[in-house]
Design a protein around this motif. Structure first.
Motif, PDB file in Angstrom:
ATOM      1  N   HIS A  43       0.780  -1.107  -0.177  1.00 23.52           N
ATOM      2  CA  HIS A  43      -0.109   0.111  -0.068  1.00 23.52           C
ATOM      3  C   HIS A  43       0.884   1.145  -0.189  1.00 23.52           C
ATOM      4  N   ARG A  44       0.568   2.491  -0.791  1.00 21.59           N
ATOM      5  CA  ARG A  44       1.141   3.492  -1.045  1.00 21.59           C
ATOM      6  C   ARG A  44       1.221   4.457   0.439  1.00 21.59           C
ATOM      7  N   LYS A  45       0.255   4.153   1.299  1.00 29.57           N
ATOM      8  CA  LYS A  45       0.128   5.010   2.472  1.00 29.57           C
ATOM      9  C   LYS A  45       0.388   4.191   3.802  1.00 29.57           C
ATOM     10  N   GLY A  46       0.194   2.944   3.947  1.00 29.44           N
ATOM     11  CA  GLY A  46       0.269   2.564   5.288  1.00 29.44           C
ATOM     12  C   GLY A  46      -1.221   2.797   5.856  1.00 29.44           C
ATOM     13  N   TYR A  47      -1.506   2.266   7.122  1.00 25.30           N
ATOM     14  CA  TYR A  47      -0.604   1.794   7.902  1.00 25.30           C
ATOM     15  C   TYR A  47      -0.249   0.302   7.368  1.00 25.30           C
ATOM     16  N   TRP A  48       0.948   0.056   7.410  1.00 26.42           N
ATOM     17  CA  TRP A  48       1.431  -1.185   6.949  1.00 26.42           C
ATOM     18  C   TRP A  48       1.638  -2.094   8.299  1.00 26.42           C
ATOM     19  N   PRO A  49       1.233  -3.517   7.915  1.00 22.83           N
ATOM     20  CA  PRO A  49       1.302  -4.469   9.290  1.00 22.83           C
ATOM     21  C   PRO A  49       2.734  -4.645   9.507  1.00 22.83           C
ATOM     22  N   PRO A  50       2.986  -5.130  10.720  1.00 21.38           N
ATOM     23  CA  PRO A  50       4.529  -5.377  11.132  1.00 21.38           C
ATOM     24  C   PRO A  50       5.212  -6.308  10.309  1.00 21.38           C
ATOM     25  N   GLU A  51       4.449  -7.245   9.605  1.00 23.52           N
ATOM     26  CA  GLU A  51       5.285  -8.354   8.938  1.00 23.52           C
ATOM     27  C   GLU A  51       5.608  -7.651   7.530  1.00 23.52           C
ATOM     28  N   THR A  52       4.961  -6.773   7.144  1.00 23.73           N
ATOM     29  CA  THR A  52       5.184  -6.024   5.976  1.00 23.73           C
ATOM     30  C   THR A  52       6.426  -4.954   6.141  1.00 23.73           C
ATOM     31  N   TYR A  53       6.385  -4.591   7.196  1.00 27.46           N
ATOM     32  CA  TYR A  53       7.670  -3.385   7.651  1.00 27.46           C
ATOM     33  C   TYR A  53       8.919  -4.447   7.756  1.00 27.46           C
ATOM     34  N   GLN A  54       8.788  -5.844   8.115  1.00 21.15           N
ATOM     35  CA  GLN A  54       9.887  -6.838   8.036  1.00 21.15           C
ATOM     36  C   GLN A  54      10.298  -7.317   6.675  1.00 21.15           C
ATOM     37  N   ARG A  55       9.304  -7.467   6.174  1.00 19.94           N
ATOM     38  CA  ARG A  55       9.618  -7.877   4.417  1.00 19.94           C
ATOM     39  C   ARG A  55      10.160  -6.648   3.822  1.00 19.94           C
ATOM     40  N   TYR A  56       9.977  -5.453   4.083  1.00 21.00           N
ATOM     41  CA  TYR A  56      10.630  -4.323   3.582  1.00 21.00           C
ATOM     42  C   TYR A  56      11.984  -4.187   3.801  1.00 21.00           C
ATOM     43  N   CYS A  57      12.305  -4.248   5.257  1.00 20.01           N
ATOM     44  CA  CYS A  57      13.770  -4.275   5.800  1.00 20.01           C
ATOM     45  C   CYS A  57      14.470  -5.282   5.041  1.00 20.01           C
ATOM     46  N   ASP A  58      13.881  -6.564   5.179  1.00 26.39           N
ATOM     47  CA  ASP A  58      14.716  -7.754   4.373  1.00 26.39           C
ATOM     48  C   ASP A  58      15.123  -7.438   3.084  1.00 26.39           C
ATOM     49  N   LEU A  59      14.104  -7.014   2.343  1.00 24.36           N
ATOM     50  CA  LEU A  59      14.263  -6.756   0.891  1.00 24.36           C
ATOM     51  C   LEU A  59      15.440  -5.782   0.893  1.00 24.36           C
ATOM     52  N   LEU A  60      15.408  -4.505   1.297  1.00 24.73           N
ATOM     53  CA  LEU A  60      16.569  -3.750   1.109  1.00 24.73           C
ATOM     54  C   LEU A  60      17.962  -4.229   1.795  1.00 24.73           C
ATOM     55  N   ALA A  61      17.864  -4.974   2.731  1.00 23.36           N
ATOM     56  CA  ALA A  61      18.977  -5.646   3.137  1.00 23.36           C
ATOM     57  C   ALA A  61      19.621  -6.432   2.002  1.00 23.36           C
ATOM     58  N   ARG A  62      18.716  -7.442   1.353  1.00 25.60           N
ATOM     59  CA  ARG A  62      19.099  -8.261   0.285  1.00 25.60           C
ATOM     60  C   ARG A  62      19.747  -7.481  -0.892  1.00 25.60           C
ATOM     61  N   TRP A  63      18.956  -6.387  -1.211  1.00 26.11           N
ATOM     62  CA  TRP A  63      19.739  -5.477  -2.227  1.00 26.11           C
ATOM     63  C   TRP A  63      20.776  -5.063  -2.029  1.00 26.11           C
ATOM     64  N   ALA A  64      21.039  -4.459  -0.700  1.00 29.28           N
ATOM     65  CA  ALA A  64      22.206  -3.930  -0.275  1.00 29.28           C
ATOM     66  C   ALA A  64      23.444  -4.913  -0.277  1.00 29.28           C
ATOM     67  N   GLU A  65      23.216  -6.194  -0.011  1.00 29.55           N
ATOM     68  CA  GLU A  65      24.329  -7.158   0.142  1.00 29.55           C
ATOM     69  C   GLU A  65      24.698  -7.266  -1.430  1.00 29.55           C
ATOM     70  N   GLU A  66      23.542  -7.353  -2.269  1.00 34.04           N
ATOM     71  CA  GLU A  66      23.744  -7.791  -3.958  1.00 34.04           C
ATOM     72  C   GLU A  66      24.819  -6.508  -4.505  1.00 34.04           C
ATOM     73  N   HIS A  67      24.507  -5.568  -4.001  1.00 34.37           N
ATOM     74  CA  HIS A  67      25.114  -4.083  -4.592  1.00 34.37           C
ATOM     75  C   HIS A  67      26.089  -3.523  -3.809  1.00 34.37           C
TER      76      HIS A  67
END
Length: 218
Positions: free
Chosen positions: A174-198
């Motif tokens: 969702h563009r605005k939130g409120y995002w559920p806690p599990e979505t926030y975890q997925r977001y942090c994990d996604l950017l952590a993976r991208w960071a490792e790859e780049h």
């Protein structure tokens, strides 16, 4: 729910500037006099901002208490848009002890468990501090890491969420939130993976997503 393992950042979102330039020196002008007056008038603990601008490095600099970190975070995140900060300060002033306990626990959890840290601020779909929604309390969780490149909590706001939907194909976000806690975890994990790859820090990717796609020169 979008399968995030298949997503990758667009080329323009891969950081090219040094982290110090793009992230640490990300500066926002703030009405520090307003913060000093508003915090002092309510007899709130912590030290208000005292300079006309704050960088990210200024915000995450060691603070003597969680309230000083919160005031810096709110000032940096608001800039000169102060629309809801009266209500936020009033909410803290109504129960300082509870706010301190929440902020202290959330800051500690931010260093190890983004989902739980996020859920502390919004249990059962309600916001613990009035008008302090995800766009702001994820800033607090991020800055509580003291600028450590590997800190697991990141800022998630409407701008970043929109970029992830429109440019990275996270269609279920969702563009605005409120995002559920599990979505926030997925977001942090996604950017952590991208960071490792780049070969960068995750907050560098948050910063480029927030800045958006550079406009083509004419």
């Amino acid at each position: 729910m979008t399968e995030l393992s298949e997503l990758s950042p667009p080329e323009w979102a891969v950081p090219s500037l040094p982290r110090r330039t793009a992230v640490e020196e990300h500066r926002i002008a703030v009405p520090w006099q307003w913060w000093r007056e508003a915090i002092t008038r309510r007899a709130l603990p912590g030290t208000p901002p005292s300079t006309p601008s704050l960088t990210r490095a200024d915000v995450w600099a060691p603070a003597e208490d969680v309230f000083t970190l919160l005031w810096r975070t709110l000032a940096w995140g608001s800039g000169y848009s102060l629309r809801l900060n009266h209500k936020r300060l009033d909410s803290v002033a109504a129960d300082v002890a509870s706010a301190e306990a929440l902020l202290t626990e959330a800051a500690a959890e931010s260093r190890r468990d983004p989902e739980r840290a996020y859920a502390l601020f919004r249990p059962d779909g309600r916001t613990r501090i009035r008008d302090l929604g995800p766009s702001f309390f994820t800033k607090f969780l991020y800055f509580a890491g003291g600028g450590a490149p590997g800190h697991p909590c990141l800022i998630l706001d409407r701008v970043v969420a929109t970029a992830l939907r429109e440019h990275c194909n996270w269609e279920s976000l969702h563009r605005k939130g409120y995002w559920p806690p599990e979505t926030y975890q997925r977001y942090c994990d996604l950017l952590a993976r991208w960071a490792e790859e780049h070969g960068c820090a995750a907050d560098e990717l948050e910063r480029t997503l927030f800045a958006g796609e550079p406009k083509a020169s004419s």
